[in-house]
Scaffold this motif. Sequence first.
Motif, PDB file in Angstrom:
ATOM      1  N   HIS A  74       0.849  -1.188   0.000  1.00 34.85           N
ATOM      2  CA  HIS A  74       0.000   0.000   0.000  1.00 34.85           C
ATOM      3  C   HIS A  74       0.887   1.241   0.000  1.00 34.85           C
ATOM      4  CE1 HIS A  74      -3.377  -2.548   0.701  1.00 34.85           C
ATOM      5  NE2 HIS A  74      -2.933  -2.955   1.868  1.00 34.85           N
ATOM      6  N   CYS A  75       0.443   2.293  -0.676  1.00 35.65           N
ATOM      7  CA  CYS A  75       1.213   3.536  -0.718  1.00 35.65           C
ATOM      8  C   CYS A  75       0.250   4.716  -0.798  1.00 35.65           C
ATOM      9  CB  CYS A  75       2.180   3.540  -1.898  1.00 35.65           C
ATOM     10  SG  CYS A  75       1.384   3.350  -3.495  1.00 35.65           S
ATOM     11  N   LYS A  76       0.776   5.909  -0.586  1.00 38.29           N
ATOM     12  CA  LYS A  76      -0.032   7.123  -0.657  1.00 38.29           C
ATOM     13  C   LYS A  76      -0.529   7.323  -2.082  1.00 38.29           C
ATOM     14  CE  LYS A  76       0.155  12.080  -0.053  1.00 38.29           C
ATOM     15  NZ  LYS A  76       0.962  13.252   0.109  1.00 38.29           N
ATOM     16  N   CYS A  77      -1.777   7.708  -2.214  1.00 42.22           N
ATOM     17  CA  CYS A  77      -2.349   7.995  -3.523  1.00 42.22           C
ATOM     18  C   CYS A  77      -1.756   9.306  -4.028  1.00 42.22           C
ATOM     19  CB  CYS A  77      -3.866   8.100  -3.415  1.00 42.22           C
ATOM     20  SG  CYS A  77      -4.679   8.476  -4.977  1.00 42.22           S
ATOM     21  N   SER A  78      -0.922   9.218  -5.047  1.00 46.03           N
ATOM     22  CA  SER A  78      -0.306  10.404  -5.633  1.00 46.03           C
ATOM     23  C   SER A  78       0.040  10.115  -7.087  1.00 46.03           C
ATOM     24  CB  SER A  78       0.952  10.810  -4.867  1.00 46.03           C
ATOM     25  OG  SER A  78       1.965   9.859  -5.039  1.00 46.03           O
ATOM     26  N   ALA A  79       0.368  11.154  -7.824  1.00 41.98           N
ATOM     27  CA  ALA A  79       0.690  10.992  -9.245  1.00 41.98           C
ATOM     28  C   ALA A  79       1.889  10.080  -9.446  1.00 41.98           C
ATOM     29  CB  ALA A  79       0.952  12.355  -9.874  1.00 41.98           C
ATOM     30  N   LYS A  80       2.921  10.257  -8.619  1.00 44.28           N
ATOM     31  CA  LYS A  80       4.123   9.447  -8.819  1.00 44.28           C
ATOM     32  C   LYS A  80       3.946   8.000  -8.357  1.00 44.28           C
ATOM     33  CE  LYS A  80       6.434  10.800  -4.564  1.00 44.28           C
ATOM     34  NZ  LYS A  80       7.591  11.426  -3.983  1.00 44.28           N
ATOM     35  N   ASN A  81       2.981   7.722  -7.477  1.00 48.92           N
ATOM     36  CA  ASN A  81       2.751   6.357  -7.009  1.00 48.92           C
ATOM     37  C   ASN A  81       1.666   5.621  -7.769  1.00 48.92           C
ATOM     38  OD1 ASN A  81       4.674   6.672  -5.013  1.00 48.92           O
ATOM     39  ND2 ASN A  81       3.193   7.248  -3.451  1.00 48.92           N
ATOM     40  N   CYS A  82       0.950   6.292  -8.654  1.00 46.34           N
ATOM     41  CA  CYS A  82      -0.144   5.648  -9.382  1.00 46.34           C
ATOM     42  C   CYS A  82       0.421   4.555 -10.295  1.00 46.34           C
ATOM     43  CB  CYS A  82      -0.922   6.673 -10.195  1.00 46.34           C
ATOM     44  SG  CYS A  82      -2.478   6.018 -10.839  1.00 46.34           S
ATOM     45  N   PRO A  83      -0.071   3.310 -10.140  1.00 47.83           N
ATOM     46  CA  PRO A  83       0.481   2.196 -10.917  1.00 47.83           C
ATOM     47  C   PRO A  83       0.332   2.388 -12.423  1.00 47.83           C
ATOM     48  CG  PRO A  83      -0.908   1.399  -9.139  1.00 47.83           C
ATOM     49  CD  PRO A  83      -1.098   2.879  -9.206  1.00 47.83           C
ATOM     50  N   LYS A  84       1.355   1.982 -13.153  1.00 47.35           N
ATOM     51  CA  LYS A  84       1.340   2.103 -14.608  1.00 47.35           C
ATOM     52  C   LYS A  84       0.233   1.261 -15.231  1.00 47.35           C
ATOM     53  CE  LYS A  84       6.172   3.338 -15.251  1.00 47.35           C
ATOM     54  NZ  LYS A  84       5.965   4.737 -15.109  1.00 47.35           N
ATOM     55  N   LYS A  85      -0.144   0.157 -14.581  1.00 51.14           N
ATOM     56  CA  LYS A  85      -1.206  -0.686 -15.145  1.00 51.14           C
ATOM     57  C   LYS A  85      -2.568   0.018 -15.117  1.00 51.14           C
ATOM     58  CE  LYS A  85      -2.511  -3.596 -11.202  1.00 51.14           C
ATOM     59  NZ  LYS A  85      -2.564  -4.966 -10.731  1.00 51.14           N
ATOM     60  N   LYS A 101       0.412   8.620 -14.077  1.00 54.47           N
ATOM     61  CA  LYS A 101       0.120  10.011 -13.724  1.00 54.47           C
ATOM     62  C   LYS A 101      -1.118  10.545 -14.444  1.00 54.47           C
ATOM     63  CE  LYS A 101       2.236  14.556 -13.433  1.00 54.47           C
ATOM     64  NZ  LYS A 101       3.453  15.359 -13.602  1.00 54.47           N
ATOM     65  N   ALA A 102      -1.292  10.192 -15.718  1.00 53.48           N
ATOM     66  CA  ALA A 102      -2.448  10.679 -16.477  1.00 53.48           C
ATOM     67  C   ALA A 102      -3.755  10.169 -15.864  1.00 53.48           C
ATOM     68  CB  ALA A 102      -2.348  10.248 -17.936  1.00 53.48           C
ATOM     69  N   TYR A 103      -3.786   8.894 -15.455  1.00 58.04           N
ATOM     70  CA  TYR A 103      -4.975   8.324 -14.812  1.00 58.04           C
ATOM     71  C   TYR A 103      -5.248   9.045 -13.497  1.00 58.04           C
ATOM     72  CZ  TYR A 103      -8.100   4.981 -12.592  1.00 58.04           C
ATOM     73  OH  TYR A 103      -9.164   4.405 -11.961  1.00 58.04           O
ATOM     74  N   TRP A 104      -4.193   9.262 -12.700  1.00 55.93           N
ATOM     75  CA  TRP A 104      -4.346   9.914 -11.406  1.00 55.93           C
ATOM     76  C   TRP A 104      -4.890  11.325 -11.562  1.00 55.93           C
ATOM     77  CZ3 TRP A 104      -2.257  14.159  -8.893  1.00 55.93           C
ATOM     78  CH2 TRP A 104      -2.451  14.207  -7.520  1.00 55.93           C
ATOM     79  N   GLN A 105      -4.397  12.059 -12.561  1.00 53.74           N
ATOM     80  CA  GLN A 105      -4.857  13.433 -12.759  1.00 53.74           C
ATOM     81  C   GLN A 105      -6.337  13.483 -13.120  1.00 53.74           C
ATOM     82  OE1 GLN A 105      -2.006  14.725 -15.687  1.00 53.74           O
ATOM     83  NE2 GLN A 105      -0.724  15.698 -14.129  1.00 53.74           N
ATOM     84  N   LEU A 106      -6.826  12.494 -13.840  1.00 54.44           N
ATOM     85  CA  LEU A 106      -8.234  12.495 -14.250  1.00 54.44           C
ATOM     86  C   LEU A 106      -9.174  11.883 -13.212  1.00 54.44           C
ATOM     87  CD1 LEU A 106      -7.868  11.470 -17.996  1.00 54.44           C
ATOM     88  CD2 LEU A 106      -8.478  13.710 -17.102  1.00 54.44           C
ATOM     89  N   PHE A 107      -8.740  10.789 -12.579  1.00 51.49           N
ATOM     90  CA  PHE A 107      -9.680   9.982 -11.794  1.00 51.49           C
ATOM     91  C   PHE A 107      -9.335   9.821 -10.316  1.00 51.49           C
ATOM     92  CE2 PHE A 107      -9.839   8.255 -16.172  1.00 51.49           C
ATOM     93  CZ  PHE A 107     -11.129   8.642 -16.471  1.00 51.49           C
ATOM     94  N   ARG A 108      -8.410  10.612  -9.768  1.00 50.84           N
ATOM     95  CA  ARG A 108      -7.962  10.363  -8.398  1.00 50.84           C
ATOM     96  C   ARG A 108      -9.096  10.389  -7.376  1.00 50.84           C
ATOM     97  NH1 ARG A 108      -5.170  15.456  -9.186  1.00 50.84           N
ATOM     98  NH2 ARG A 108      -6.406  17.111  -8.294  1.00 50.84           N
ATOM     99  N   ASP A 109     -10.060  11.278  -7.510  1.00 50.45           N
ATOM    100  CA  ASP A 109     -11.139  11.344  -6.538  1.00 50.45           C
ATOM    101  C   ASP A 109     -12.166  10.238  -6.711  1.00 50.45           C
ATOM    102  OD1 ASP A 109     -10.152  13.545  -5.164  1.00 50.45           O
ATOM    103  OD2 ASP A 109     -11.115  14.958  -6.518  1.00 50.45           O
TER     104      ASP A 109
END
Length: 106
Positions: free
Chosen positions: A76-87, A91-99
């Motif tokens: 488990h890790c902090k939800c952030s752009a740099k930690n968002c899994p590539k699968k 970063k693009a997925y995190w920027q759009l769908f993080r919430d």
Amino acid sequence: MNILAKYHDEKGSVFISKEDNAFFVVMQKKNGPGVYHCYTKGFYDFEEAIDEYKACIDKLYDKVADRVCVVRQNRHCKCSAKNCPKKLGGKAYWQLFRDACLFRTR
């Protein structure tokens, strides 16, 4: 200093400011009549500053906001752009769908 976002109520206030290439999140929590607790943190990434801004609003109400990514069951890790899994899309997925991400705990 340029204020980008501000939240204020009877518990205190939180704002994001920009100075040169840095973003600063400032929280002033009211602990009693005329007594404030101040917290400041600087970032070079705007998305991380927004995440900290939201976490500070939760701290005003003494809520614990985990915002942890649980896509990998063993790590488990902090939800952030740099930690968002590539699968998921990184970063693009995190920027759009993080919430709205189903793998982000609240």
